[in-house]
Design an enzyme around this catalytic site. Structure first.
Site, mmCIF file in Angstrom:
data_model
loop_
_atom_site.group_PDB
_atom_site.id
_atom_site.type_symbol
_atom_site.label_atom_id
_atom_site.label_comp_id
_atom_site.label_asym_id
_atom_site.label_seq_id
_atom_site.Cartn_x
_atom_site.Cartn_y
_atom_site.Cartn_z
ATOM 1 N N SER A 223 39.432 -30.284 71.603
ATOM 2 C CA SER A 223 38.721 -30.275 73.060
ATOM 3 C C SER A 223 38.506 -31.622 73.577
ATOM 4 O O SER A 223 38.564 -31.793 74.932
ATOM 5 C CB SER A 223 37.649 -29.224 72.640
ATOM 6 N N ARG B 260 46.571 -43.100 50.732
ATOM 7 C CA ARG B 260 46.145 -43.288 51.918
ATOM 8 C C ARG B 260 46.819 -44.386 52.584
ATOM 9 O O ARG B 260 46.892 -44.342 54.052
ATOM 10 C CB ARG B 260 44.651 -43.793 51.671
ATOM 11 N N ARG C 285 40.319 -38.109 59.235
ATOM 12 C CA ARG C 285 40.806 -39.024 58.137
ATOM 13 C C ARG C 285 39.920 -40.203 58.037
ATOM 14 O O ARG C 285 39.879 -41.006 59.085
ATOM 15 C CB ARG C 285 42.320 -39.375 58.210
ATOM 16 N N HIS D 92 31.618 -39.590 67.775
ATOM 17 C CA HIS D 92 30.888 -39.129 66.634
ATOM 18 C C HIS D 92 29.842 -38.386 67.086
ATOM 19 O O HIS D 92 29.137 -38.608 67.946
ATOM 20 C CB HIS D 92 30.311 -40.297 65.834
ATOM 21 N N THR E 299 35.222 -49.712 63.168
ATOM 22 C CA THR E 299 35.291 -51.099 62.495
ATOM 23 C C THR E 299 35.469 -50.325 60.928
ATOM 24 O O THR E 299 35.258 -49.182 60.800
ATOM 25 C CB THR E 299 33.940 -51.751 62.517
ATOM 26 N N LEU F 94 32.573 -46.812 58.215
ATOM 27 C CA LEU F 94 32.738 -45.502 58.453
ATOM 28 C C LEU F 94 31.269 -45.151 59.514
ATOM 29 O O LEU F 94 30.355 -45.484 59.126
ATOM 30 C CB LEU F 94 32.621 -44.279 57.583
HETATM 31 C C1 GRF Z 1 34.021 -33.330 67.633
HETATM 32 O O1 GRF Z 1 32.716 -32.831 67.626
HETATM 33 C C2 GRF Z 1 33.964 -34.751 67.288
HETATM 34 O O2 GRF Z 1 32.959 -35.572 67.735
HETATM 35 C C3 GRF Z 1 34.077 -34.778 65.850
HETATM 36 O O3 GRF Z 1 34.772 -33.754 65.601
HETATM 37 C C4 GRF Z 1 34.902 -32.848 66.546
HETATM 38 C C5 GRF Z 1 36.316 -32.542 67.155
HETATM 39 O O4 GRF Z 1 36.381 -31.653 67.820
HETATM 40 N N1 GRF Z 1 34.586 -36.042 65.446
HETATM 41 P P1 GRF Z 1 37.577 -31.336 69.151
HETATM 42 O O5 GRF Z 1 38.824 -31.552 68.019
HETATM 43 O O6 GRF Z 1 37.636 -32.717 69.773
HETATM 44 O O7 GRF Z 1 37.638 -30.197 69.618
#
Ligand code: GRF
Length: 212
Positions: free
Chosen positions: A13, A62, A88, A106, A138, A141
């Site tokens: 989204s 990885r 990932r 995030h 960076t 994480l």
């Molecule tokens: C979002 O809440 C984003 O912040 C997090 O994972 C979710 C992903 O949602 N890292 P989408 O795939 O963008 O709908």
């Protein structure tokens, strides 16, 4: 024209919000997923955007996955790599390769609540405000220079779901905004911090409010 590659793992989204924002001067060169079934792939393909899958389960380590992912990205020579729900953990080598030109969103007000289950943890901690952060990536994480944040109140009867929903609305607003600022060359990295310069025509002289 700045070209960007967006990496997703699922619903996509945030990617959709960036596509729909139709940001002037930005061309979305590709949407790449590590999961073949990521819902967002269909949306992107439907909008005529090149899509690709680099399936992490097909790699023994990885490092090998990251190498193949980097090759897929580099074929598009993007100015910016946008992680949008890309689930990932990336190797240091991969992160360094895109240092200063890879951003992530995030779902918390970093540096609080890095990692997973951010909404649950925010409710459990009793914080009054929660939100989302767009930051440069960076090797640590959920760390790195912050480009933009948005806060939402945590309401007394919030569940993980209602809070996540309220935060997601803000994610969809701030992620396209961050990409726009970077495309306009208004974001500078100085001493480990991201400084957003006001638009020349705005008359704003300080690290700007949203409308600057
Ligand atoms: C979002 O809440 C984003 O912040 C997090 O994972 C979710 C992903 O949602 N890292 P989408 O795939 O963008 O709908």
């Amino acid at each position: 024209m700045k070209s960007i590659v967006i990496l997703i793992s699922g619903r996509g989204s945030n990617m959709e919000a960036i596509v729909q924002a139709d940001i002037p001067g930005v061309r979305i060169a590709a949407v790449i997923s590590n999961r073949p079934k990521a819902g967002g792939l269909q949306f992107a393909a439907g909008r005529g955007i090149h899509t690709e899958v680099v399936d992490h389960t097909a790699f023994e380590s990885r490092a090998l996955f990251d190498q193949s992912l980097a090759e897929a990205i580099d074929r598009h020579a993007p100015d910016l790599v946008v992680l949008a729900g890309f689930m990932r953990v990336l190797t240091d080598g991969f992160v360094r390769r895109y240092e200063g030109r890879m951003i992530n969103i995030h779902p918390s007000l970093l540096p609080a609540f890095g990692g997973l289950a951010t909404h649950r943890r925010a409710i459990d901690a009793g914080v009054r405000f929660h939100g989302a952060t767009v930051h440069f990536v960076t090797p640590t994480l959920d760390d790195g220079p912050i480009v933009i944040q948005a806060a939402v109140p945590v309401l007394p009867d919030d569940t993980e779901e209602t809070l996540a929903e309220r935060v997601l609305v803000e994610e969809h607003r701030i992620y396209p905004q961050a990409v726009r600022w970077i495309a306009e060359d208004r974001v500078r990295l100085e001493n480990g911090r991201a400084v957003v310069l006001a638009a020349p025509e705005s008359g704003c002289s300080i690290n700007p409010a949203l409308e600057c």
